[in-house]
Design a protein around this motif. Structure first.
Motif, PDB file in Angstrom:
ATOM      1  N   TYR A  42      27.103 -27.178 -30.116  1.00  0.00           N
ATOM      2  CA  TYR A  42      26.997 -26.866 -31.881  1.00  0.00           C
ATOM      3  C   TYR A  42      28.005 -25.433 -31.502  1.00  0.00           C
ATOM      4  CZ  TYR A  42      23.200 -30.359 -33.196  1.00  0.00           C
ATOM      5  OH  TYR A  42      23.254 -31.789 -33.841  1.00  0.00           O
ATOM      6  N   LEU A  44      29.634 -23.237 -33.980  1.00  0.00           N
ATOM      7  CA  LEU A  44      29.936 -22.892 -35.346  1.00  0.00           C
ATOM      8  C   LEU A  44      31.165 -21.690 -35.459  1.00  0.00           C
ATOM      9  CD1 LEU A  44      26.371 -22.476 -36.273  1.00  0.00           C
ATOM     10  CD2 LEU A  44      27.875 -24.113 -36.386  1.00  0.00           C
ATOM     11  N   GLU A  54      39.739 -29.313 -32.290  1.00  0.00           N
ATOM     12  CA  GLU A  54      38.681 -29.684 -31.417  1.00  0.00           C
ATOM     13  C   GLU A  54      39.545 -30.905 -30.142  1.00  0.00           C
ATOM     14  OE1 GLU A  54      38.650 -33.108 -34.267  1.00  0.00           O
ATOM     15  OE2 GLU A  54      36.732 -32.300 -35.843  1.00  0.00           O
ATOM     16  N   TYR A  75      29.612 -30.870 -31.259  1.00  0.00           N
ATOM     17  CA  TYR A  75      29.570 -31.153 -32.510  1.00  0.00           C
ATOM     18  C   TYR A  75      30.378 -29.032 -32.745  1.00  0.00           C
ATOM     19  CZ  TYR A  75      26.459 -34.574 -32.049  1.00  0.00           C
ATOM     20  OH  TYR A  75      25.766 -35.640 -31.642  1.00  0.00           O
ATOM     21  N   TYR A  77      31.886 -27.271 -36.143  1.00  0.00           N
ATOM     22  CA  TYR A  77      32.062 -27.023 -38.179  1.00  0.00           C
ATOM     23  C   TYR A  77      32.147 -25.605 -37.892  1.00  0.00           C
ATOM     24  CZ  TYR A  77      28.745 -30.687 -37.649  1.00  0.00           C
ATOM     25  OH  TYR A  77      28.120 -32.418 -37.550  1.00  0.00           O
ATOM     26  N   SER A  78      33.204 -25.717 -39.182  1.00  0.00           N
ATOM     27  CA  SER A  78      33.172 -24.509 -39.609  1.00  0.00           C
ATOM     28  C   SER A  78      31.955 -23.262 -39.877  1.00  0.00           C
ATOM     29  CB  SER A  78      34.437 -23.832 -40.525  1.00  0.00           C
ATOM     30  OG  SER A  78      33.634 -24.513 -41.967  1.00  0.00           O
ATOM     31  N   ASN A  81      31.173 -24.235 -43.585  1.00  0.00           N
ATOM     32  CA  ASN A  81      30.860 -25.740 -43.995  1.00  0.00           C
ATOM     33  C   ASN A  81      29.344 -25.840 -43.354  1.00  0.00           C
ATOM     34  OD1 ASN A  81      32.930 -26.080 -44.814  1.00  0.00           O
ATOM     35  ND2 ASN A  81      34.336 -27.839 -43.532  1.00  0.00           N
ATOM     36  N   TRP A  82      29.097 -25.857 -42.352  1.00  0.00           N
ATOM     37  CA  TRP A  82      27.956 -25.637 -42.276  1.00  0.00           C
ATOM     38  C   TRP A  82      26.796 -24.300 -42.187  1.00  0.00           C
ATOM     39  CZ3 TRP A  82      24.897 -28.563 -38.223  1.00  0.00           C
ATOM     40  CH2 TRP A  82      24.270 -28.047 -37.227  1.00  0.00           C
ATOM     41  N   GLN A  85      27.115 -26.906 -46.051  1.00  0.00           N
ATOM     42  CA  GLN A  85      26.594 -28.343 -46.580  1.00  0.00           C
ATOM     43  C   GLN A  85      25.569 -29.037 -45.399  1.00  0.00           C
ATOM     44  OE1 GLN A  85      30.053 -30.210 -44.876  1.00  0.00           O
ATOM     45  NE2 GLN A  85      31.508 -29.513 -47.025  1.00  0.00           N
ATOM     46  N   TYR A  92      19.926 -29.363 -39.365  1.00  0.00           N
ATOM     47  CA  TYR A  92      20.781 -27.963 -39.406  1.00  0.00           C
ATOM     48  C   TYR A  92      18.901 -27.144 -38.619  1.00  0.00           C
ATOM     49  CZ  TYR A  92      21.369 -23.308 -41.713  1.00  0.00           C
ATOM     50  OH  TYR A  92      21.864 -21.934 -41.582  1.00  0.00           O
TER      51      TYR A  92
END
Length: 102
Positions: A42, A44, A54, A75, A77-78, A81-82, A85, A92
């Motif tokens: 992940y 972030l 990406e 994965y 994510y910003s 957002n992580w 959301q 999470y």
């Protein structure tokens, strides 16, 4: 598993973290005896996640897979957002509790 953890961590630092040293990178290893599951990475980042970003990370993932002979899921994510959301989701919580932060 400890040797695998060290090897993968070194490869992730060399290939993934080098793209964005300020990104949070978390490794999630398969639980139990099934080695057919992917290692999950992940990322972030503070950056806007778009196609170009990406592609850079996917190229880095490919290098890790080649060098480690391990299947990896990536994965991206910003951070915003992580944390907004996904905060109340099982993944999470799993990443937060079981993940290895680099």
């Amino acid at each position: 598993m400890k040797q695998l953890t060290g090897d993968i961590s070194d490869l992730v630092k060399a290939h993934i973290q080098s793209l964005d040293p300020y990104a949070e990178v978390v490794l999630l290893f398969p639980q139990g005896t099934s080695m057919h599951e992917d290692i999950q990475i992940y990322v972030l980042t503070n950056e806007k996640v778009d196609f170009q970003l990406e592609q850079q990370y996917l190229d880095a993932r490919y290098q890790i897979e080649l060098q480690s002979a391990q299947s990896i899921s990536l994965y991206i994510y910003s951070k915003e957002n992580w944390h907004q959301q996904f905060k109340n989701t099982p993944i999470y919580h799993k990443v937060d509790v079981e993940g290895v932060y680099l």
